[in-house]
Scaffold this motif. Structure first.
Motif, PDB file in Angstrom:
ATOM      1  N   PRO B  16       1.328  -0.680  11.150  1.00 21.81           N
ATOM      2  CA  PRO B  16       2.108  -1.032   9.944  1.00 21.81           C
ATOM      3  C   PRO B  16       1.333  -1.956   9.006  1.00 21.81           C
ATOM      4  CG  PRO B  16       3.499  -1.172  11.874  1.00 21.81           C
ATOM      5  CD  PRO B  16       2.111  -0.921  12.375  1.00 21.81           C
ATOM      6  N   ILE B  17       0.602  -2.939   9.582  1.00 16.97           N
ATOM      7  CA  ILE B  17      -0.202  -3.833   8.746  1.00 16.97           C
ATOM      8  C   ILE B  17      -1.280  -3.038   8.033  1.00 16.97           C
ATOM      9  CG2 ILE B  17      -1.809  -5.772   8.788  1.00 16.97           C
ATOM     10  CD1 ILE B  17      -0.364  -6.795  11.254  1.00 16.97           C
ATOM     11  N   LEU B  18      -1.960  -2.164   8.811  1.00 14.42           N
ATOM     12  CA  LEU B  18      -3.073  -1.412   8.235  1.00 14.42           C
ATOM     13  C   LEU B  18      -2.598  -0.478   7.127  1.00 14.42           C
ATOM     14  CD1 LEU B  18      -5.035  -0.605  11.506  1.00 14.42           C
ATOM     15  CD2 LEU B  18      -5.506  -2.381   9.828  1.00 14.42           C
ATOM     16  N   ILE B  19      -1.416   0.139   7.328  1.00 12.64           N
ATOM     17  CA  ILE B  19      -0.884   1.043   6.297  1.00 12.64           C
ATOM     18  C   ILE B  19      -0.638   0.273   5.005  1.00 12.64           C
ATOM     19  CG2 ILE B  19       1.121   2.420   5.637  1.00 12.64           C
ATOM     20  CD1 ILE B  19       1.377   3.237   8.585  1.00 12.64           C
ATOM     21  N   MET B  20       0.013  -0.895   5.124  1.00 14.27           N
ATOM     22  CA  MET B  20       0.320  -1.659   3.919  1.00 14.27           C
ATOM     23  C   MET B  20      -0.957  -2.152   3.248  1.00 14.27           C
ATOM     24  SD  MET B  20       3.423  -1.179   3.847  1.00 14.27           S
ATOM     25  CE  MET B  20       3.615  -1.865   2.238  1.00 14.27           C
ATOM     26  N   PHE B  21      -1.924  -2.567   4.057  1.00 12.10           N
ATOM     27  CA  PHE B  21      -3.178  -3.075   3.499  1.00 12.10           C
ATOM     28  C   PHE B  21      -3.949  -1.954   2.805  1.00 12.10           C
ATOM     29  CE2 PHE B  21      -7.556  -4.942   4.195  1.00 12.10           C
ATOM     30  CZ  PHE B  21      -7.420  -5.848   3.170  1.00 12.10           C
ATOM     31  N   LEU B  44       4.668   3.914  -7.837  1.00 14.11           N
ATOM     32  CA  LEU B  44       5.973   3.939  -7.174  1.00 14.11           C
ATOM     33  C   LEU B  44       5.933   4.812  -5.936  1.00 14.11           C
ATOM     34  CD1 LEU B  44       8.623   4.052 -10.005  1.00 14.11           C
ATOM     35  CD2 LEU B  44       8.240   2.295  -8.301  1.00 14.11           C
ATOM     36  N   VAL B  45       5.294   5.988  -6.075  1.00 10.57           N
ATOM     37  CA  VAL B  45       5.189   6.880  -4.918  1.00 10.57           C
ATOM     38  C   VAL B  45       4.413   6.187  -3.802  1.00 10.57           C
ATOM     39  CG1 VAL B  45       4.159   9.032  -4.097  1.00 10.57           C
ATOM     40  CG2 VAL B  45       5.382   8.984  -6.270  1.00 10.57           C
ATOM     41  N   LEU B  46       3.309   5.513  -4.206  1.00  7.45           N
ATOM     42  CA  LEU B  46       2.468   4.832  -3.220  1.00  7.45           C
ATOM     43  C   LEU B  46       3.249   3.733  -2.503  1.00  7.45           C
ATOM     44  CD1 LEU B  46      -0.449   4.678  -2.195  1.00  7.45           C
ATOM     45  CD2 LEU B  46      -0.880   2.973  -3.953  1.00  7.45           C
ATOM     46  N   VAL B  47       3.948   2.904  -3.279  1.00  8.40           N
ATOM     47  CA  VAL B  47       4.665   1.751  -2.692  1.00  8.40           C
ATOM     48  C   VAL B  47       5.762   2.239  -1.757  1.00  8.40           C
ATOM     49  CG1 VAL B  47       6.233  -0.142  -3.219  1.00  8.40           C
ATOM     50  CG2 VAL B  47       4.153   0.151  -4.555  1.00  8.40           C
ATOM     51  N   ILE B  48       6.605   3.145  -2.272  1.00  8.07           N
ATOM     52  CA  ILE B  48       7.736   3.580  -1.454  1.00  8.07           C
ATOM     53  C   ILE B  48       7.231   4.372  -0.249  1.00  8.07           C
ATOM     54  CG2 ILE B  48       9.812   5.017  -1.460  1.00  8.07           C
ATOM     55  CD1 ILE B  48      10.180   4.144  -4.392  1.00  8.07           C
ATOM     56  N   GLY B  49       6.247   5.255  -0.483  1.00  8.62           N
ATOM     57  CA  GLY B  49       5.706   6.049   0.621  1.00  8.62           C
ATOM     58  C   GLY B  49       5.108   5.173   1.713  1.00  8.62           C
ATOM     59  N   ILE B  51       5.687   1.982   2.404  1.00 10.85           N
ATOM     60  CA  ILE B  51       6.674   1.165   3.121  1.00 10.85           C
ATOM     61  C   ILE B  51       7.425   2.039   4.123  1.00 10.85           C
ATOM     62  CG2 ILE B  51       8.761  -0.221   2.899  1.00 10.85           C
ATOM     63  CD1 ILE B  51       7.768  -1.247   0.271  1.00 10.85           C
ATOM     64  N   VAL B  52       7.805   3.259   3.685  1.00 14.03           N
ATOM     65  CA  VAL B  52       8.540   4.140   4.600  1.00 14.03           C
ATOM     66  C   VAL B  52       7.655   4.510   5.792  1.00 14.03           C
ATOM     67  CG1 VAL B  52       9.562   6.425   4.823  1.00 14.03           C
ATOM     68  CG2 VAL B  52      10.100   5.019   2.847  1.00 14.03           C
ATOM     69  N   LEU B 139       2.603  -6.710  -5.060  1.00 17.32           N
ATOM     70  CA  LEU B 139       3.698  -6.557  -4.100  1.00 17.32           C
ATOM     71  C   LEU B 139       3.171  -6.101  -2.746  1.00 17.32           C
ATOM     72  CD1 LEU B 139       6.739  -6.313  -3.420  1.00 17.32           C
ATOM     73  CD2 LEU B 139       6.607  -3.967  -4.186  1.00 17.32           C
ATOM     74  N   LEU B 140       2.255  -5.101  -2.768  1.00 19.72           N
ATOM     75  CA  LEU B 140       1.756  -4.558  -1.502  1.00 19.72           C
ATOM     76  C   LEU B 140       0.955  -5.605  -0.741  1.00 19.72           C
ATOM     77  CD1 LEU B 140       0.807  -1.001  -2.715  1.00 19.72           C
ATOM     78  CD2 LEU B 140       2.600  -1.590  -1.102  1.00 19.72           C
ATOM     79  N   PHE B 141       0.128  -6.396  -1.458  1.00 21.00           N
ATOM     80  CA  PHE B 141      -0.618  -7.449  -0.759  1.00 21.00           C
ATOM     81  C   PHE B 141       0.333  -8.489  -0.172  1.00 21.00           C
ATOM     82  CE2 PHE B 141      -4.515  -6.110  -3.102  1.00 21.00           C
ATOM     83  CZ  PHE B 141      -5.303  -5.939  -1.993  1.00 21.00           C
ATOM     84  N   ALA B 142       1.369  -8.840  -0.932  1.00 25.20           N
ATOM     85  CA  ALA B 142       2.320  -9.837  -0.423  1.00 25.20           C
ATOM     86  C   ALA B 142       2.991  -9.320   0.847  1.00 25.20           C
ATOM     87  CB  ALA B 142       3.365 -10.162  -1.491  1.00 25.20           C
TER      88      ALA B 142
END
Lengths: 99, 511
Positions: B16-21, B44-49, B51-52, B139-142
């Protein structure tokens, strides 16, 4: 020389930094004081690494330097924006948010 | 020369960490290479995708209990639970940040954060409809920072995660489209005090390293049992580390930044920050207290006892005198931090489970509360002054009803998640001998109930005037976030047992 003295020096530097943050009024100087605190922590890490006889503390110091550099980028960006808006880098002047 | 053995890393456990990073880095590249028009949809697609995807992996990891990366990252029940909560709440926060129909001029961020407020440049950017899509990589880094923060099992990783989490949030706080001076001021205050507190954390970490010869939590804990004599160094180190974390959870007397930042930041960012930073910081605080310095329990309990009592009382009492809704909610979040601290101080498995329940319940309620605040508007933007909320219940009954639900949950009224949370932490505290603290907590809840209920009374029993704000019709983004928050606030209040069961199965922190 006894490495414990370096720990004392780091404590002195940390205190100077902390007092600087509290009493200085220019955002840049306040920010420099924060950097002084971070570097005091670095000095403590390196001195303790010597006392403990392992390298962990020295490794930490490298990470902290990188983090401090990132913090400079973000911090200066914010301070410069405020300066451009208000023509002043005083941290007392932005006082719209209170009570 | 000794042979270097690289540490074993279980990559799936930290996926999960690696995906978000990874998503955060791709997101920076999107900013650089995708044409302006396509950036917002791509991001938006990147962020929502992402996180899911991270959430799916987190759910798949359930039951995992291991320490990886040379003892630096712990993936155990509480970590996974906090990851899931952080990811879901960040998803709702991202939806709020994506909203752009409630403000006729665009989304809630300045078209160019670098343009001078009120300048020709700014007006030109706004006229051309520019959007500051850099908010998405931030947002993604946070989120990445938060995920690492709650899993960190040594002080170095925790410090790095603290900064990765905080630095993007400092910037996000300063990017509001309207009332930009307030927003920039909020960013400056947040940054200076945040950097100040992380310096405390770091110096505390240095002292603990000097004492134990390692920054790992388990090694620190072992050193505490092996050589309990060197009092000053440890006490100072523990105190400084805890102070650094208490800044982030906004406990009194380290709460000064909270009202200013919550009020000045764009409301969607406030919603995200209020909910997730509190969860992440409490997750880290719990791990430090329970794993690293659990052996010093009798030394840190009195200090935290006083801080918890002060936090609850100061937060609740000062909130009464507020005239701005966002600022009042900020002081309410200070008071809530005090209630969570009651569970933290219990230092038992029940204390851990109840604090986690409270955090999750608080997170969903808070994000919903600020989502409603972002909808109540007048001609100049959000109407946060309380006078503008008078009679809102007659003008927009549904919005007022949903907001009342959130306020009642924050006040801890039965059948809402807030009640179950408060009940759980109070029970855990009494079981471990914290009766006096619970009494203070109950008194503070009564004080707090006063200002929550006062706002409800204002909405329903005052006549609407010409100053009364109107409620903007949101797009699907805010509607989904608001509905989810409201449904979970009721669901966790009426059927709390499934989450309590999950918490029981999650167990305690791995050592």
């Amino acid at each position: 020389m006894n490495p414990a003295n370096y720990v004392l020096l780091s404590a002195v530097l940390f205190s100077i930094g902390a007092v600087g943050v509290l009493v200085r009024r220019n955002a840049i100087v306040v920010f420099m004081s924060v950097e002084l605190m971070l570097n005091a922590a670095n000095l403590a890490f390196v001195a303790f690494a010597r006392m403990n006889g392992n390298l962990d503390g020295q490794t930490v110091a490298f990470f902290v330097m990188v983090v401090a550099a990132a913090e400079v980028v973000v911090g200066l960006a914010i301070i410069v924006t405020i300066f451009r808006t208000r023509r002043s880098a005083s941290i007392d002047e932005p006082n719209l948010l209170k009570y | 020369m000794t042979e270097f053995t690289p540490p074993e890393i279980n990559y799936y456990a930290i996926a999960p960490i690696l995906i978000m990073f990874g998503a955060a880095i791709v997101s920076v590249l999107v900013e650089a290479f995708v044409p302006r028009r396509g950036r917002r949809p791509t991001q938006l697609v990147l962020v929502i995708g992402s996180i899911v995807a991270a959430l799916a992996v987190t759910i798949d990891l359930r039951g995992t209990r291991l320490v990886t990366g040379a003892g630096a990252v712990a993936v155990d029940g509480p970590t996974l639970l906090l990851w899931a909560a952080l990811l879901v709440i960040s998803l709702l926060g991202a939806l709020l940040m994506a909203e752009r129909t409630i403000d006729p001029v665009g989304d809630s961020f300045a078209p160019r954060a670098s343009a001078l407020p009120g300048s020709d440049d700014e007006q030109q950017f706004a006229r051309r409809g520019y959007l500051q899509t850099e908010v998405w990589p931030f947002l993604l880094f946070a989120i990445t920072g938060m995920l690492v923060f709650v899993a960190a099992n040594d002080l170095l990783i925790m410090f790095v995660a603290l900064e990765v989490m905080s630095l993007p949030l400092y910037l996000l706080a300063g990017m509001a489209r309207r009332r930009r001076l307030l927003s920039q001021e909020a960013a400056l205050k947040y940054f200076i005090l945040g950097a100040f507190s992380s310096a405390f954390f770091l110096y505390g970490a240095a002292l603990l390293y000097g004492y134990s010869g390692s920054v790992g939590f388990v090694a620190i804990s072992d050193a505490l049992t092996a050589k309990p004599s060197e009092g000053t160094l440890v006490a100072l180190g523990v105190a400084l580390v805890i102070v650094g974390l208490l800044f982030k959870v906004s406990a009194v007397p380290f709460h000064q930044w909270t009202p200013d930042v919550y009020q000045g930041a764009p409301t969607s960012v406030t919603a995200l920050m209020a909910a997730t930073v509190k969860i992440a910081a409490f997750g880290a605080l719990l791990r430090v207290l329970y794993v690293a310095v659990g052996g010093l329990r009798w030394d840190w309990t009195p200090m935290l006892w006083i801080i918890a009592a002060l936090t609850m009382l100061v937060g609740s009492i000062v909130a009464i005198s507020q005239t701005d809704v966002k600022r009042m909610l900020a002081y309410s979040s200070v008071a809530q931090a005090g209630f969570i601290l009651i569970g933290v101080i219990a230092a038992t498995p029940e204390g851990l489970a109840s604090s986690l329940f409270y955090l999750i319940a608080y997170g969903f309620t808070t994000i919903g509360t600020f989502a409603v605040v972002s909808l109540v508007r007048n001609a100049s933007g959000e109407a946060t002054s309380m006078a503008a909320w008078a009679g809102l219940g007659r003008k927009s009954p549904l919005t007022a009803a949903v907001f009342s639900l959130f306020l009642l949950s924050l006040a801890g009224i039965p059948l809402t998640s807030g009640f179950v949370g408060k009940f759980a932490v109070f029970t855990a505290a009494i079981a471990s001998g914290g009766t006096w603290l619970v009494i203070i907590g109950v008194v503070a809840s009564i004080i707090a109930a006063f200002f929550y209920v006062r706002l409800i009374v204002l909405m329903y029993f005052a006549k609407p005037t010409e100053d009364t704000a109107s409620v903007a019709i949101p797009s699907a983004f805010t509607t989904i976030a608001l509905t989810t928050a409201a449904v979970l606030t009721i669901a966790l209040g009426v059927f709390p047992q499934w989450l309590l069961d999950v918490l029981e199965q999650a167990g305690v922190f791995i050592r």
